[in-house]
Design a protein around this motif. Structure first.
Motif, PDB file in Angstrom:
ATOM      1  N   LYS A  29      67.265  70.876  44.520  1.00 24.34           N
ATOM      2  CA  LYS A  29      67.030  71.723  43.345  1.00 24.34           C
ATOM      3  C   LYS A  29      68.338  72.414  42.975  1.00 24.34           C
ATOM      4  O   LYS A  29      69.000  73.018  43.831  1.00 24.34           O
ATOM      5  CB  LYS A  29      65.955  72.770  43.656  1.00 24.34           C
ATOM      6  CG  LYS A  29      65.668  73.697  42.478  1.00 24.34           C
ATOM      7  CD  LYS A  29      64.559  74.689  42.789  1.00 24.34           C
ATOM      8  CE  LYS A  29      64.289  75.557  41.569  1.00 24.34           C
ATOM      9  NZ  LYS A  29      63.146  76.432  41.764  1.00 24.34           N
ATOM     10  N   CYS A  30      68.701  72.342  41.708  1.00 25.04           N
ATOM     11  CA  CYS A  30      69.950  72.925  41.230  1.00 25.04           C
ATOM     12  C   CYS A  30      69.904  74.457  41.336  1.00 25.04           C
ATOM     13  O   CYS A  30      68.953  75.082  40.877  1.00 25.04           O
ATOM     14  CB  CYS A  30      70.177  72.510  39.776  1.00 25.04           C
ATOM     15  SG  CYS A  30      71.645  73.246  39.040  1.00 25.04           S
ATOM     16  N   ASN A  31      70.930  75.022  41.946  1.00 27.96           N
ATOM     17  CA  ASN A  31      70.980  76.486  42.067  1.00 27.96           C
ATOM     18  C   ASN A  31      71.327  77.155  40.739  1.00 27.96           C
ATOM     19  O   ASN A  31      71.116  78.350  40.573  1.00 27.96           O
ATOM     20  CB  ASN A  31      72.036  76.910  43.099  1.00 27.96           C
ATOM     21  CG  ASN A  31      71.574  76.610  44.519  1.00 27.96           C
ATOM     22  OD1 ASN A  31      70.401  76.301  44.746  1.00 27.96           O
ATOM     23  ND2 ASN A  31      72.491  76.685  45.465  1.00 27.96           N
ATOM     24  N   ASP A  32      71.893  76.392  39.823  1.00 31.11           N
ATOM     25  CA  ASP A  32      72.315  77.009  38.565  1.00 31.11           C
ATOM     26  C   ASP A  32      71.268  76.915  37.466  1.00 31.11           C
ATOM     27  O   ASP A  32      71.008  77.895  36.785  1.00 31.11           O
ATOM     28  CB  ASP A  32      73.648  76.398  38.114  1.00 31.11           C
ATOM     29  CG  ASP A  32      74.774  76.858  39.019  1.00 31.11           C
ATOM     30  OD1 ASP A  32      74.979  78.080  39.106  1.00 31.11           O
ATOM     31  OD2 ASP A  32      75.417  76.015  39.682  1.00 31.11           O
ATOM     32  N   CYS A  33      70.649  75.715  37.280  1.00 31.24           N
ATOM     33  CA  CYS A  33      69.685  75.609  36.177  1.00 31.24           C
ATOM     34  C   CYS A  33      68.259  75.392  36.667  1.00 31.24           C
ATOM     35  O   CYS A  33      67.325  75.361  35.880  1.00 31.24           O
ATOM     36  CB  CYS A  33      70.088  74.501  35.204  1.00 31.24           C
ATOM     37  SG  CYS A  33      69.742  72.833  35.788  1.00 31.24           S
ATOM     38  N   GLY A  34      68.078  75.183  37.968  1.00 30.89           N
ATOM     39  CA  GLY A  34      66.729  75.061  38.515  1.00 30.89           C
ATOM     40  C   GLY A  34      66.123  73.674  38.431  1.00 30.89           C
ATOM     41  O   GLY A  34      64.985  73.464  38.842  1.00 30.89           O
ATOM     42  N   LEU A  43      75.370  65.888  42.193  1.00 30.40           N
ATOM     43  CA  LEU A  43      75.396  66.952  41.197  1.00 30.40           C
ATOM     44  C   LEU A  43      74.126  66.918  40.355  1.00 30.40           C
ATOM     45  O   LEU A  43      73.330  65.972  40.420  1.00 30.40           O
ATOM     46  CB  LEU A  43      76.650  66.861  40.317  1.00 30.40           C
ATOM     47  CG  LEU A  43      77.012  65.544  39.655  1.00 30.40           C
ATOM     48  CD1 LEU A  43      76.070  65.163  38.547  1.00 30.40           C
ATOM     49  CD2 LEU A  43      78.424  65.624  39.114  1.00 30.40           C
ATOM     50  N   CYS A  44      73.962  67.949  39.570  1.00 24.60           N
ATOM     51  CA  CYS A  44      72.773  68.063  38.728  1.00 24.60           C
ATOM     52  C   CYS A  44      73.006  67.290  37.427  1.00 24.60           C
ATOM     53  O   CYS A  44      73.965  67.579  36.709  1.00 24.60           O
ATOM     54  CB  CYS A  44      72.524  69.546  38.425  1.00 24.60           C
ATOM     55  SG  CYS A  44      71.243  69.800  37.185  1.00 24.60           S
ATOM     56  N   PRO A  45      72.157  66.312  37.108  1.00 20.73           N
ATOM     57  CA  PRO A  45      72.373  65.540  35.886  1.00 20.73           C
ATOM     58  C   PRO A  45      72.101  66.340  34.613  1.00 20.73           C
ATOM     59  O   PRO A  45      72.414  65.885  33.515  1.00 20.73           O
ATOM     60  CB  PRO A  45      71.405  64.366  36.024  1.00 20.73           C
ATOM     61  CG  PRO A  45      70.337  64.851  36.932  1.00 20.73           C
ATOM     62  CD  PRO A  45      70.974  65.851  37.856  1.00 20.73           C
ATOM     63  N   GLU A  46      71.523  67.529  34.765  1.00 22.34           N
ATOM     64  CA  GLU A  46      71.284  68.381  33.590  1.00 22.34           C
ATOM     65  C   GLU A  46      72.516  69.220  33.261  1.00 22.34           C
ATOM     66  O   GLU A  46      72.887  69.354  32.105  1.00 22.34           O
ATOM     67  CB  GLU A  46      70.084  69.309  33.845  1.00 22.34           C
ATOM     68  CG  GLU A  46      68.749  68.587  33.918  1.00 22.34           C
ATOM     69  CD  GLU A  46      68.325  68.012  32.570  1.00 22.34           C
ATOM     70  OE1 GLU A  46      68.271  68.760  31.592  1.00 22.34           O
ATOM     71  OE2 GLU A  46      68.053  66.792  32.511  1.00 22.34           O
ATOM     72  N   CYS A  47      73.146  69.824  34.306  1.00 24.38           N
ATOM     73  CA  CYS A  47      74.228  70.775  34.024  1.00 24.38           C
ATOM     74  C   CYS A  47      75.511  70.464  34.787  1.00 24.38           C
ATOM     75  O   CYS A  47      76.492  71.201  34.680  1.00 24.38           O
ATOM     76  CB  CYS A  47      73.767  72.202  34.301  1.00 24.38           C
ATOM     77  SG  CYS A  47      73.660  72.610  36.061  1.00 24.38           S
ATOM     78  N   LEU A  48      75.512  69.406  35.588  1.00 24.29           N
ATOM     79  CA  LEU A  48      76.663  68.963  36.376  1.00 24.29           C
ATOM     80  C   LEU A  48      77.091  69.964  37.455  1.00 24.29           C
ATOM     81  O   LEU A  48      78.204  69.882  37.975  1.00 24.29           O
ATOM     82  CB  LEU A  48      77.856  68.580  35.481  1.00 24.29           C
ATOM     83  CG  LEU A  48      77.613  67.492  34.427  1.00 24.29           C
ATOM     84  CD1 LEU A  48      78.936  67.025  33.802  1.00 24.29           C
ATOM     85  CD2 LEU A  48      76.875  66.279  34.995  1.00 24.29           C
TER      86      LEU A  48
END
Ligand SMILES: [Zn+2]
Lengths: 138, 396
Positions: A29-34, A43-48
């Motif tokens: 789970k992304c710590n920045d965008c959830g 990395l998060c494919p939503e916000c990198l």
């Protein structure tokens, strides 16, 4: 059991399969965008963002779609024909490929609610499968 | 409006066919070289004129055959092209590459080829699927290959918009009716009734055998050059009026576009914009038919009918021989032969060249001579799409 196919964990996917072994469905789970992601990604494919935590899914969701095999592409599935393969949309977000167990293939429908059931293959490997949550009738 | 300089700048000038079907004694490479040599000959150019060679994605050969590379195809043809390319995992980039290279002047004559001996190699298109997980991680659940990927997309579409076998049967049957007019088609002598369609066995439900493309041996190639050069060659050129490509890329397990807004939508908008045509200008369709459902989705994404309304569209038999919107006039991938998008592209071109013999539009009863033909190409599990609009020389 003859010549069955098993998952092949690598350095990055090991946490998922280790989780399954302990009957836990784990995702990043992304710590920045959830955003909760699958497949495994550095990395998060939503916000990198590279920052993430591992969360445990409650294992509930619904059947997004499914297919029923009438042809065995591998010998270990011959005796299972016809068998289903489904894409499960989990409530936390990820789409996971699995099988729906404990039901007839003609009971399958898109959007049926399901929950995870772990199938122990041996001491080391468990596969996350799903069963339909039957509506309680009063 | 300013004319897009890419509109009509290049054209298909030659087509190469080979024997196709079940052929017991040929390597995949031999079909590449034969198709290429025939395309060069058909264009009426010399082999040394070829300065660009693209091959479609190739599949693993048998252990007693060499791996297929564009180097090897060039070597076997005895040519030293300035530009070589081979697509990976089916991204349908050939025509973007070809048109760009021809327009820029970096290349003058480009060969595009696809070949396989899929029957001899007993290929089941399992290893060819591309997923975000390692092979074993999904194969452990019994997930193999592309039929299932498209079956899952088709199932979701049945749920969302009510499409299904009553639409797909028309795609299978009209395509077969065209194959019955094409002596080259593998299914040339086999007619298909509605009962035949429904009685064909499920491979991966909801897809039946007759919803699936053929698996065959053989090859196909074409020569593309600038329209100015093509005008001086022996064939009447099939001019590339518009191209569009889109790569949504997400594999089917994560796909959010399996029932609408696939790459077909954006690719067709780009292609029609470049070509300056609208739906009513299109005289014939050559739609990539790896599965019947692919055609169903593509036609809706292209805007020919709304999602789930295929029955109304197909019921008047407009796509059958003699209908007003002929589709897949060679028999397509379902009933002619599987050469990826070259089955569609070369059929679009041969119709515009007026060389389609018994199935020639404008000669066949109830049809008219085509000026504009739309061709589609699609790859992986709906992850890539190309739309190409071909026109006769009169459309320039
Ligand atoms: Zn994020």
């Amino acid at each position: 059991m003859k010549n069955i196919i098993l998952p092949t964990p690598n350095e990055e996917t090991e946490f998922f399969w280790e989780g399954c072994k302990h009957h836990k469905l784990l995702f990043q789970k992304c710590n920045d965008c959830g955003f909760v992601r699958w497949p495994v990604n550095i990395l998060c494919p939503e916000c990198l963002s590279f920052n993430y935590s591992i969360i445990e899914s409650k294992g509930r969701g619904f059947i997004f779609t499914y297919a029923i095999y009438h042809y065995a592409y591998h010998e270990s599935f011959k005796e299972k024909l016809p068998y289903n393969v489904a894409i499960i949309k989990l409530n936390e977000g990820p789409m996971l490929l699995s099988n729906i167990i404990d039901c007839n293939n003609d009971e399958l429908t898109c959007e049926s609610p399901v929950e995870v059931v772990f199938e122990d293959i041996d001491d080391e490997v468990s596969l996350p499968k799903f069963k339909i949550i039957k509506k309680i009738k009063f | 409006m300013i004319k897009n300089p890419l509109r009509g700048c290049s054209a298909i000038a030659g087509i190469g066919y080979t024997e196709q079907g079940k052929i017991a004694n040929r390597t995949a490479l031999s079909f590449h070289t034969e198709a290429c040599a025939n395309a060069i000959k058909d264009a009426g150019i010399k082999k040394d004129d070829i300065d660009g060679l693209f091959i479609y994605r190739h599949f693993n050969t048998r252990s007693n055959e060499p791996d297929i590379t564009p180097y090897l195809v060039a070597q076997q043809l005895g040519i030293k092209p300035d530009y070589l390319s081979e697509e990976a995992n089916c991204a349908r980039s050939h025509l973007y590459n070809a048109v760009s290279l021809l327009y820029s002047g970096l290349c003058k004559y480009i060969l595009i080829s696809y070949a396989d001996n899929a029957l001899l190699s007993k290929r089941t298109f399992v290893d060819e699927a591309t997923h975000g997980e390692p092979f074993g991680d999904v194969a452990a659940f019994g997930q193999f290959g592309l039929v299932s990927a498209y079956a899952m997309a088709a199932r979701r579409a049945m749920f969302e918009n009510g499409t299904g076998p009553n639409v797909w049967k028309h795609i299978a049957m009209s395509t077969r009716a065209w194959a019955n007019l094409n002596p080259r088609a593998i299914m040339h002598r086999k007619v298909m009734s509605e009962d035949d369609y429904f009685n064909s066995k499920y491979i991966v439900e909801p897809l039946r055998l007759f919803d699936c493309a053929l698996i065959n041996d053989g090859g196909r190639a074409c020569v593309i050059t600038t329209t100015e050069r093509a005008k001086d060659l022996k064939n009447s050129p099939a001019v590339i009026l518009g191209i569009g490509q889109s790569n949504p890329s997400y594999d089917i397990h994560q796909s959010f576009y399996m029932t609408k807004n696939s790459g077909a939508k954006r690719a067709s908008e780009l292609a029609m914009h470049m070509a300056k045509v609208t739906h009513k200008d299109i005289d014939a369709l050559q739609i990539y038919d790896c599965f019947t459902y692919t055609v169903d989705l593509t036609l809706s994404d292209y805007g020919f009918y709304d999602y789930g309304h295929g029955e109304e569209f197909f019921n008047d038999k407009k796509t059958y021989p003699g209908g007003r919107l002929p589709m897949n006039t060679s028999g397509g991938l379902l009933s002619e032969a599987y050469f990826m998008g070259l089955t569609q592209l070369t059929e679009g071109a041969i119709q515009l060249m007026g060389r389609a013999e018994e199935r020639q539009l404008g000669v066949l009863n109830g049809t008219k001579k085509p000026n504009i033909v739309l061709c589609s190409d699609n790859g992986a599990a709906l992850q890539t799409h190309n739309c190409t609009i071909l026109g006769s020389i009169d459309t320039l």
